[in-house]
Design a protein around this motif. Structure first.
Motif, PDB file in Angstrom:
ATOM      1  N   GLU A  75       0.835  -1.197   0.000  1.00 38.47           N
ATOM      2  CA  GLU A  75       0.000   0.000   0.000  1.00 38.47           C
ATOM      3  C   GLU A  75       0.871   1.249   0.000  1.00 38.47           C
ATOM      4  O   GLU A  75       2.018   1.213   0.450  1.00 38.47           O
ATOM      5  CB  GLU A  75      -0.907   0.019   1.236  1.00 38.47           C
ATOM      6  N   VAL A  76       0.307   2.323  -0.497  1.00 35.09           N
ATOM      7  CA  VAL A  76       0.930   3.630  -0.382  1.00 35.09           C
ATOM      8  C   VAL A  76       0.087   4.427   0.608  1.00 35.09           C
ATOM      9  O   VAL A  76      -1.138   4.324   0.616  1.00 35.09           O
ATOM     10  CB  VAL A  76       1.027   4.345  -1.754  1.00 35.09           C
ATOM     11  N   GLN A  77       0.749   5.188   1.475  1.00 37.89           N
ATOM     12  CA  GLN A  77       0.020   5.852   2.554  1.00 37.89           C
ATOM     13  C   GLN A  77       0.495   7.286   2.757  1.00 37.89           C
ATOM     14  O   GLN A  77       1.607   7.660   2.387  1.00 37.89           O
ATOM     15  CB  GLN A  77       0.169   5.077   3.860  1.00 37.89           C
ATOM     16  N   THR A  78      -0.369   8.067   3.369  1.00 36.35           N
ATOM     17  CA  THR A  78      -0.047   9.435   3.770  1.00 36.35           C
ATOM     18  C   THR A  78      -1.006   9.833   4.883  1.00 36.35           C
ATOM     19  O   THR A  78      -2.019   9.165   5.105  1.00 36.35           O
ATOM     20  CB  THR A  78      -0.142  10.415   2.590  1.00 36.35           C
ATOM     21  N   ILE A  79      -0.697  10.925   5.552  1.00 35.48           N
ATOM     22  CA  ILE A  79      -1.540  11.373   6.658  1.00 35.48           C
ATOM     23  C   ILE A  79      -2.552  12.393   6.159  1.00 35.48           C
ATOM     24  O   ILE A  79      -2.297  13.124   5.199  1.00 35.48           O
ATOM     25  CB  ILE A  79      -0.686  11.979   7.799  1.00 35.48           C
ATOM     26  N   ASN A  80      -3.705  12.418   6.796  1.00 31.98           N
ATOM     27  CA  ASN A  80      -4.738  13.421   6.507  1.00 31.98           C
ATOM     28  C   ASN A  80      -5.148  14.081   7.818  1.00 31.98           C
ATOM     29  O   ASN A  80      -5.187  13.436   8.863  1.00 31.98           O
ATOM     30  CB  ASN A  80      -5.961  12.763   5.860  1.00 31.98           C
ATOM     31  N   HIS A  81      -5.462  15.361   7.740  1.00 29.32           N
ATOM     32  CA  HIS A  81      -5.926  16.082   8.917  1.00 29.32           C
ATOM     33  C   HIS A  81      -7.448  16.200   8.847  1.00 29.32           C
ATOM     34  O   HIS A  81      -7.999  16.841   7.960  1.00 29.32           O
ATOM     35  CB  HIS A  81      -5.292  17.477   8.975  1.00 29.32           C
ATOM     36  N   GLY A  82      -8.119  15.536   9.768  1.00 27.24           N
ATOM     37  CA  GLY A  82      -9.572  15.596   9.803  1.00 27.24           C
ATOM     38  C   GLY A  82     -10.227  14.495   9.000  1.00 27.24           C
ATOM     39  O   GLY A  82      -9.567  13.578   8.487  1.00 27.24           O
ATOM     40  N   PRO A  83     -11.577  14.553   8.882  1.00 28.94           N
ATOM     41  CA  PRO A  83     -12.340  13.510   8.181  1.00 28.94           C
ATOM     42  C   PRO A  83     -11.914  13.346   6.722  1.00 28.94           C
ATOM     43  O   PRO A  83     -11.470  14.295   6.084  1.00 28.94           O
ATOM     44  CB  PRO A  83     -13.792  14.015   8.280  1.00 28.94           C
ATOM     45  N   ILE A  84     -12.075  12.133   6.224  1.00 31.12           N
ATOM     46  CA  ILE A  84     -11.698  11.833   4.846  1.00 31.12           C
ATOM     47  C   ILE A  84     -12.889  12.070   3.922  1.00 31.12           C
ATOM     48  O   ILE A  84     -13.990  11.575   4.157  1.00 31.12           O
ATOM     49  CB  ILE A  84     -11.248  10.362   4.714  1.00 31.12           C
TER      50      ILE A  84
END
Length: 205
Positions: A134-143
């Motif tokens: 998988e490739v991943q990254t962070i998100n701030h708040g709801p998707i």
């Protein structure tokens, strides 16, 4: 005490840059359902809460009278969920990773310790599963569709010449627990096929 956030920082990275993981077969507590309001949906929160309660009980080990051979103290892993669009709703499957020494007998023992008010035991399961590459990254708040995290992941896939698989689903890891707030950190993962391209540097676990 083993803490996934400290001991596995790459797998649970808070970086906004895309990076890759190859997550092999491990044990998980799982549950599934359908939601119309994503992580705000009462059904999702109900089932996630029950799964997290089981995970926390297991993490008590001997103190909770849970028989686990080779037990070592640890911080329970975060709730994660795979989301798949289904018409006007979304199907979800909750996964909560378990340490290698936790087995199905420990899961069953934890079930016997808990009195659920609005959850049936049959809704909760213990499975051996692999996430794969998988490739991943962070998100701030709801998707949300089109969010910054999705853009970062799609760009990394395109630039690497890889191929996204199961395009109508993605994984969310709730590093800051639930419910998700505008300040929450949520790790987002897309499953990929290397598409005959050289393998990128990645975490193997």
């Amino acid at each position: 005490m083993f803490n996934w956030e400290i001991n596995e920082p790459d797998e649970y990275s808070k970086s906004e840059h895309a990076h890759f993981v190859d997550l092999t077969t491990r044990s998980y507590i799982t549950a599934q359902g359908q939601a119309t309001k994503h992580t705000d949906d009462p059904e999702f929160l109900r089932i996630a809460k029950a799964a997290a309660r089981i995970a926390k009980t297991i993490s008590g080990g001997p103190e909770e009278d849970i028989p686990i051979s080779g037990f070592k103290p640890y911080v329970p892993y975060p709730v994660q969920a795979v989301w798949k669009r289904n018409g006007d709703a979304e199907d979800f499957k909750i996964w909560i990773k378990q340490p290698l020494f936790v087995d199905e007998e420990a899961f069953k023992a934890a079930l016997e310790k808990i009195h659920f008010v609005n959850t049936k035991r049959e809704e909760l399961h213990f499975e051996q599963l692999a996430e794969g590459i998988e490739v991943q990254t962070i998100n701030h708040g709801p998707i949300e569709d089109g969010c910054q995290a999705f853009q970062v992941l799609n760009k990394a896939i395109q630039e690497g010449g890889y191929q996204r698989i199961r395009k109508n689903e993605h994984r969310e890891v709730y590093i800051d627990s639930l419910p998700v707030t505008p300040d929450s950190l949520v790790l987002v993962r897309f499953a990929i096929d290397l598409n005959a391209q050289p393998a990128p540097d990645m975490v193997h676990n």
